[in-house]
Design a protein around this motif. Structure first.
Motif, PDB file in Angstrom:
ATOM      1  N   GLN A  18      51.260  69.314 132.655  1.00  0.00           N
ATOM      2  CA  GLN A  18      52.471  68.801 132.020  1.00  0.00           C
ATOM      3  C   GLN A  18      52.123  67.994 130.769  1.00  0.00           C
ATOM      4  N   ARG A  19      51.063  67.199 130.833  1.00  0.00           N
ATOM      5  CA  ARG A  19      50.636  66.397 129.681  1.00  0.00           C
ATOM      6  C   ARG A  19      50.277  67.302 128.504  1.00  0.00           C
ATOM      7  N   ARG A  20      49.738  68.464 128.813  1.00  0.00           N
ATOM      8  CA  ARG A  20      49.356  69.430 127.774  1.00  0.00           C
ATOM      9  C   ARG A  20      50.540  70.259 127.293  1.00  0.00           C
ATOM     10  N   GLY A  21      51.728  69.962 127.820  1.00  0.00           N
ATOM     11  CA  GLY A  21      52.931  70.659 127.379  1.00  0.00           C
ATOM     12  C   GLY A  21      53.196  71.983 128.060  1.00  0.00           C
TER      13      GLY A  21
ATOM     14  N   LYS B 269      54.696  74.459 130.799  1.00  0.00           N
ATOM     15  CA  LYS B 269      55.876  74.481 131.673  1.00  0.00           C
ATOM     16  C   LYS B 269      55.404  74.852 133.074  1.00  0.00           C
TER      17      LYS B 269
END
Length: 107
Positions: free
Chosen positions: A23-26, A28
């Motif tokens: 999630q931190r890396r974007g 989904k």
């Protein structure tokens, strides 16, 4: 890829950290389950206990898919005799189906 995040109520070590990193890396993250007994909100409670942040739109269950398919095919307000748990019935109701319990079926 996919994977398992818990076995029953037992968290698999490292999973919450891995999901948070994704999630931190974007990325989904979508949670998919073939368990039709639970409403998606019940999974969110489990995720919160594991310190995983997720929204209801990230949870796809067989109950959710079946209810949306039913309403898509038969329309909002279509009646369904739903044999299953409260979680399954809630998914059908939220999709717009009318869950019926015929009088000849005991509660």
């Amino acid at each position: 890829g996919g994977g398992v995040i818990c076995g029953g109520d037992t968290e698999i070590p490292g999973v919450p950290d891995t999901i948070r990193e994704l999630q931190r890396r974007g990325k989904k993250v979508i949670f998919v389950s073939n368990n039709a007994t639970k409403h998606r909100s019940q999974y969110l409670q489990k995720f919160r206990a594991m310190q995983i942040e997720a929204g209801i739109d990230q949870v796809v269950t067989s109950a959710f898919v079946a209810s949306r398919y039913f309403v898509g095919k038969y329309g909002i307000g279509a009646k369904v005799f739903c044999v299953g748990t409260d979680g399954l019935r809630r998914e059908f109701e939220e999709a717009g189906a009318v869950v019926v319990n015929p009088p000849y079926v005991s509660s």
